[in-house]
Scaffold this motif. Structure first.
Motif, mmCIF file in Angstrom:
data_model
loop_
_atom_site.group_PDB
_atom_site.id
_atom_site.type_symbol
_atom_site.label_atom_id
_atom_site.label_comp_id
_atom_site.label_asym_id
_atom_site.label_seq_id
_atom_site.Cartn_x
_atom_site.Cartn_y
_atom_site.Cartn_z
ATOM 1 N N ASN A 35 24.744 29.920 50.064
ATOM 2 C CA ASN A 35 24.957 28.906 51.097
ATOM 3 C C ASN A 35 26.367 28.350 50.953
ATOM 4 O OD1 ASN A 35 24.646 27.054 53.083
ATOM 5 N ND2 ASN A 35 22.824 26.095 52.232
ATOM 6 N N SER A 40 28.150 31.399 57.506
ATOM 7 C CA SER A 40 26.783 30.938 57.741
ATOM 8 C C SER A 40 25.812 31.487 56.699
ATOM 9 C CB SER A 40 26.348 31.369 59.139
ATOM 10 O OG SER A 40 24.959 31.223 59.266
ATOM 11 N N TRP A 41 24.886 30.596 56.277
ATOM 12 C CA TRP A 41 23.990 30.945 55.172
ATOM 13 C C TRP A 41 23.057 32.078 55.568
ATOM 14 C CZ3 TRP A 41 18.856 28.207 54.064
ATOM 15 C CH2 TRP A 41 18.306 28.669 52.858
ATOM 16 N N THR A 58 21.785 28.518 66.069
ATOM 17 C CA THR A 58 21.504 29.934 65.844
ATOM 18 C C THR A 58 20.050 30.145 65.442
ATOM 19 O OG1 THR A 58 23.748 29.996 65.002
ATOM 20 C CG2 THR A 58 22.454 31.993 64.769
ATOM 21 N N ALA A 59 19.549 29.260 64.567
ATOM 22 C CA ALA A 59 18.162 29.401 64.125
ATOM 23 C C ALA A 59 17.204 29.329 65.316
ATOM 24 C CB ALA A 59 17.828 28.315 63.107
ATOM 25 N N LYS A 111 11.336 25.469 49.684
ATOM 26 C CA LYS A 111 12.157 26.408 50.473
ATOM 27 C C LYS A 111 11.621 26.588 51.888
ATOM 28 C CE LYS A 111 14.263 28.725 46.664
ATOM 29 N NZ LYS A 111 14.447 29.883 45.838
ATOM 30 N N LYS A 152 17.551 32.519 67.547
ATOM 31 C CA LYS A 152 16.961 33.716 66.961
ATOM 32 C C LYS A 152 15.447 33.592 66.813
ATOM 33 C CE LYS A 152 21.023 35.528 65.076
ATOM 34 N NZ LYS A 152 21.552 36.767 64.584
ATOM 35 N N ASP A 162 12.868 24.761 54.576
ATOM 36 C CA ASP A 162 13.818 24.399 55.637
ATOM 37 C C ASP A 162 15.013 25.348 55.682
ATOM 38 O OD1 ASP A 162 15.056 23.414 53.291
ATOM 39 O OD2 ASP A 162 16.178 21.952 54.467
ATOM 40 N N ALA A 163 15.605 25.440 56.881
ATOM 41 C CA ALA A 163 16.735 26.353 57.111
ATOM 42 C C ALA A 163 18.057 25.731 56.684
ATOM 43 C CB ALA A 163 16.803 26.749 58.582
ATOM 44 N N ARG A 164 18.015 24.531 56.136
ATOM 45 C CA ARG A 164 19.208 23.822 55.655
ATOM 46 C C ARG A 164 20.296 23.830 56.722
ATOM 47 N NH1 ARG A 164 19.543 25.819 49.469
ATOM 48 N NH2 ARG A 164 21.001 24.101 49.400
ATOM 49 N N ASN A 189 13.795 31.644 64.712
ATOM 50 C CA ASN A 189 13.419 31.604 63.299
ATOM 51 C C ASN A 189 12.820 30.281 62.860
ATOM 52 O OD1 ASN A 189 14.346 34.148 63.083
ATOM 53 N ND2 ASN A 189 16.206 33.665 61.938
ATOM 54 N N PRO A 232 26.043 24.535 64.362
ATOM 55 C CA PRO A 232 25.971 25.974 64.657
ATOM 56 C C PRO A 232 24.751 26.645 64.012
ATOM 57 C CG PRO A 232 28.183 25.363 63.974
ATOM 58 C CD PRO A 232 27.334 24.141 63.793
ATOM 59 N N GLU A 233 24.459 26.258 62.756
ATOM 60 C CA GLU A 233 23.339 26.868 62.035
ATOM 61 C C GLU A 233 22.013 26.549 62.732
ATOM 62 O OE1 GLU A 233 24.477 28.164 58.737
ATOM 63 O OE2 GLU A 233 22.596 29.254 58.574
ATOM 64 N N TYR A 235 22.973 33.613 58.735
ATOM 65 C CA TYR A 235 23.413 34.527 59.783
ATOM 66 C C TYR A 235 24.853 34.984 59.592
ATOM 67 C CZ TYR A 235 19.435 31.901 61.447
ATOM 68 O OH TYR A 235 18.220 31.281 61.522
ATOM 69 N N PHE A 293 11.601 29.798 59.097
ATOM 70 C CA PHE A 293 11.617 28.525 58.393
ATOM 71 C C PHE A 293 10.699 27.559 59.091
ATOM 72 C CE2 PHE A 293 15.678 30.435 57.271
ATOM 73 C CZ PHE A 293 15.640 30.294 55.873
ATOM 74 N N PHE A 316 32.380 30.161 61.031
ATOM 75 C CA PHE A 316 30.930 29.949 60.953
ATOM 76 C C PHE A 316 30.217 31.293 60.878
ATOM 77 C CE2 PHE A 316 26.921 30.061 63.289
ATOM 78 C CZ PHE A 316 26.149 29.379 62.369
#
Lengths: 418, 322
Positions: free
Chosen positions: B173, B144-145, A251-252, A236, A255, A238-240, A257, A247-248, B147, A182, B140
């Motif tokens: 999502n 998660s979307w 994680t991004a 499309k 990883k 962004d990783a939203r 990403n 947390p999202e 992951y 992303f 989560f």
């Protein structure tokens, strides 16, 4: 006679000595990590100048510290003599009379204004001119980018940050060339930068000097911010991931990403320690897109009104903020960018940052910090920020169009501003 | 001589009197002291706060009396009504399945699993005592979307040869689309509280004498008939209690939506419950008076709903007349 005089002298000097020892004051510093390590590093140097002041540290986790401070201010008991305030909480503590106004005598903080990065003093000053904290570190905003991902798409950083249009157009190339990657954690970040730039003098983010609400479907700044963010979401890119440290988002990062991220210089510390450890040397930094300069956080030192040792507290704050050697020491300790301009001329600023492939980003951040415009603080900023962010989330999500969302946000802010 | 022994007697009889009169009060005083300090005082202070304008950061001296303005402010606030709507939807979406699952489950455990009953109940009860932070990490990784395990699973199913077409190709999502936020939160709430209700119903079931069932089975009643005509009517007091607790808990929902939406209320504010909005009003907006008024309005809503519930399931209610 002579003997009696000597005796009197001895007794009185003993009394004086005793009095001097009794004058030793203890001040407590309420602080959160990493800023507590700055205090630990500062105490020896401070005690050389002020041997009679003992400094105690009371360190709580970031959120707990600010909650505890709120409680202490509301009940009038239990706050430290010196307290750290992160920028996000300045508006909250600026209300009411919980914090000492540092603009007034005997502090007269105004005399130091020209020595600090320009936008920091307005950040800590309320609408009615009270100053709640002395700036200690700043977070000049920067565009971080993955050099390897950009190279694969044959996109240069200069193409990405030339303008927002160019950021989106070239960002599409980056995402196409690197499947699963992303461009940015969340589209709303672009809006946040645009909202903080191009303000007219005397304007706050959401209110002007006379408390008039600026949020509106006809305000070009808000429309532009929402439009650019929406374009990023629709492409499309962004990783939203929502807010930073969600947390999202984490994680991004972990990883690998993400191709770019907008944040303060302090993000490098997080990236090298835990967030993107494996990608050392693969990240670089440039200015934010579209010649924008924005600040990401910053810390302040204030004195609660309830403190009984305001003089000692003020001496300590002055040492922490206006002493160049101490500001450089703080920078070396935590990497927090100094708010004092004199400290920014230290040779260390000419060194490269190892994590960023030895790029000399500190010079970049120094000039960026100087270009950030001051934004007036309003006591209702937290309310307006929440409402505008909600409106933005609905626009990005496609449930409302930009004029409707902004008109509704305007209504919601106006009914709060009474 | 006679006066000497009478003195200690007098003392002891005075002490006796004192004891007899005040000892009960002293013995129950710990509860009342704690109750006054941690229950009654906060409630009264909250009531006082609800008619004042107060920024917590500025000290107790800075309160201004504003009458009922805080209440009218809330009642004219669209976000307050939205939060109430969200809360009601979440209460139904999470409350109804809780009981529809817990009641038959408790019956099955009670009837069929006599030997491992405690173990099974403990397993179902486990989510209830798990820390919210741990739950947030678990869910989560599910929701998660990019992951999440759920999307990974759906994706794997989509790639199956025959039935693949039934499953979505794109990742969903869960916590970012308006239509999925509330069901996702409700699912976590159901998962967390089913065990608690199973426990309540099991306790209720164990209180029903087994000779009634024996008599019914001699008369030739099936398990289903026993459930319908013996268990359900005799379990009504327990159902009333469980539904009341779910109702109150559902309208005070805070932790799960707060953690799952990262405190933001989620996309389109679909996960913003009234308690969350109250917390935001106090914590981010520093408007303690409005937040206090909001808690009283929520109290009124819960009170009315409890009354309705009492009319339906309670002893004096409609159902009590059959």
């Amino acid at each position: 006679m002579q003997r009696t005089r000597a005796l009197v002298l001895a007794v009185s000097s003993a009394l004086l000595l005793g009095a001097a020892q009794a004058q030793k004051t203890t001040i407590t510093v309420g602080v959160f990590p990493d800023l507590d390590s700055v205090i630990k590093a500062a105490i020896p140097g401070f005690n050389k100048l002020y041997p009679n002041v003992e400094v105690k540290i009371s360190s709580l986790a970031y959120a707990d510290h600010h909650n505890a401070l709120t409680t202490a201010l509301s009940t009038g008991k239990g706050a430290g003599d010196v307290v750290a305030i992160d920028f996000g909480f300045v508006a909250k503590f600026a209300e009411g009379n919980g914090m000492t106004d540092l603009n007034k005598a005997p502090f007269n903080a105004g005399q130091f204004k020209s020595r600090f990065v320009g936008y920091t003093f307005p950040q800590a000053t309320t609408q009615d001119g009270r100053m709640v904290g002395m700036p200690t570190d700043v977070g000049p905003g920067s565009m971080f980018y993955r050099t390897d991902l950009l190279a694969k798409a044959k996109v240069t950083p200069a193409q990405l940050n030339a303008s927002w249009e160019s950021y989106i157009a070239n960002g599409k190339k980056v995402v196409t060339a690197n499947p699963g990657v992303f461009l940015i954690p969340d589209a709303s970040e672009a809006a946040q930068i645009i909202l903080r730039t191009g303000l007219k003098s005397g304007e706050g983010m959401y209110f002007d000097k006379s408390n008039k609400v600026l949020v509106s479907p006809t305000n070009a700044r808000f429309v532009r911010a929402f439009t650019v963010a929406k374009q990023i979401r629709d492409a499309k890119l962004d990783a939203r991931a929502g807010a930073a440290f969600s947390p999202e988002w984490t994680t991004a990062f972990q990883k690998g990403n993400l191709a770019t991220e907008f944040s303060g210089a302090w993000l490098v510390g997080h990236m090298q320690n835990w967030l993107a450890k494996d990608y050392a040397g693969k990240w670089g930094a440039q200015n934010l897109p579209g010649n924008s300069f924005a600040s990401y956080g910053g810390s302040f030192w204030g004195i609660p009104t309830q403190s009984q040792n305001k003089d000692a507290a003020w001496n300590f704050i002055k040492y922490l903020t206006t002493n160049p050697a101490q500001q450089v020491l703080a920078f070396k300790t935590t990497g927090a960018f100094p708010a004092l301009k004199a400290a920014q001329n230290d040779p260390i600023f000419n060194q490269g940052v190892e994590y960023l492939g030895n790029q000399k980003t500190r010079l970049l951040w120094r000039s960026a910090a100087a270009k950030i415009q001051p934004i007036d603080v309003n006591r209702l900023d937290p309310v307006a920020e929440q409402i505008v962010n909600d409106a933005l989330s609905e626009v990005l999500n496609g449930t409302k169009d930009i004029p409707t969302a902004l008109a509704q946000a305007q209504q919601l802010v106006e009914r709060r501003a009474r | 001589m006679t006066a000497t022994p009478s003195i200690p007697q007098q003392v002891s009889s005075g002490w006796d009197k004192f004891q007899r009169r005040y000892a009960p009060y002293i013995f129950i005083s710990p509860f009342f002291l704690l109750f006054f300090a941690f229950s009654l005082f906060p409630i009264l202070f909250n009531a006082y706060l609800s008619v004042h304008n107060w920024q917590p950061g500025s000290g107790l001296g800075d309160m201004k009396f504003v009458g009922l303005r805080n209440f009218s402010d809330n009642l004219t606030d669209p976000t307050f009504w939205q939060s109430l709507r969200n809360t009601a939807i979440l209460a139904v979406e999470s409350g109804v399945p809780q009981h529809l699952i817990a009641l038959p489950l408790a019956f099955a455990i009670h009837m069929g699993l006599k030997r491992v009953q405690s173990l099974v109940t403990a397993v179902y009860f486990l989510p209830y005592i798990t820390s919210v932070v741990a739950i947030s990490v678990v869910f989560f990784t599910l929701f998660s979307w990019q992951y999440g395990a759920l999307n990974a699973g759906l994706n794997a199913l989509h790639n199956l040869p025959l039935i693949g077409g039934l499953f979505p190709a794109e990742k969903i999502n869960w916590l970012g689309e308006v239509q999925y936020v509330q069901p996702a939160i409700a699912m976590v709430v159901v998962w967390r509280y089913v065990g608690w209700n199973v426990l309540l119903y099991l306790a209720g079931l164990q209180a029903i004498p087994s000779d009634i069932y024996e008599a019914a089975s001699i008369d030739g009643a099936t398990r289903a008939q026993q459930f319908r005509f013996i268990t359900l009517p005799l379990l009504r007091p327990t159902i009333f209690l469980a539904v009341t607790l779910t109702l109150i808990g559902g309208f005070q929902l805070f932790e799960e939506p707060f953690v799952l939406t990262n405190g933001s209320g989620g996309t389109g504010q679909q996960g913003l419950t009234t308690i969350m909005y109250m917390f935001r009003t106090y914590n981010s907006y520093s408007d303690a008076g409005v937040a206090a008024a909001m808690s009283w309005l929520l109290f009124a809503v819960i009170g009315i709903l409890s009354l309705i519930n009492n009319r339906i399931f309670g002893r004096s209610g409609l159902a009590g007349k059959d």
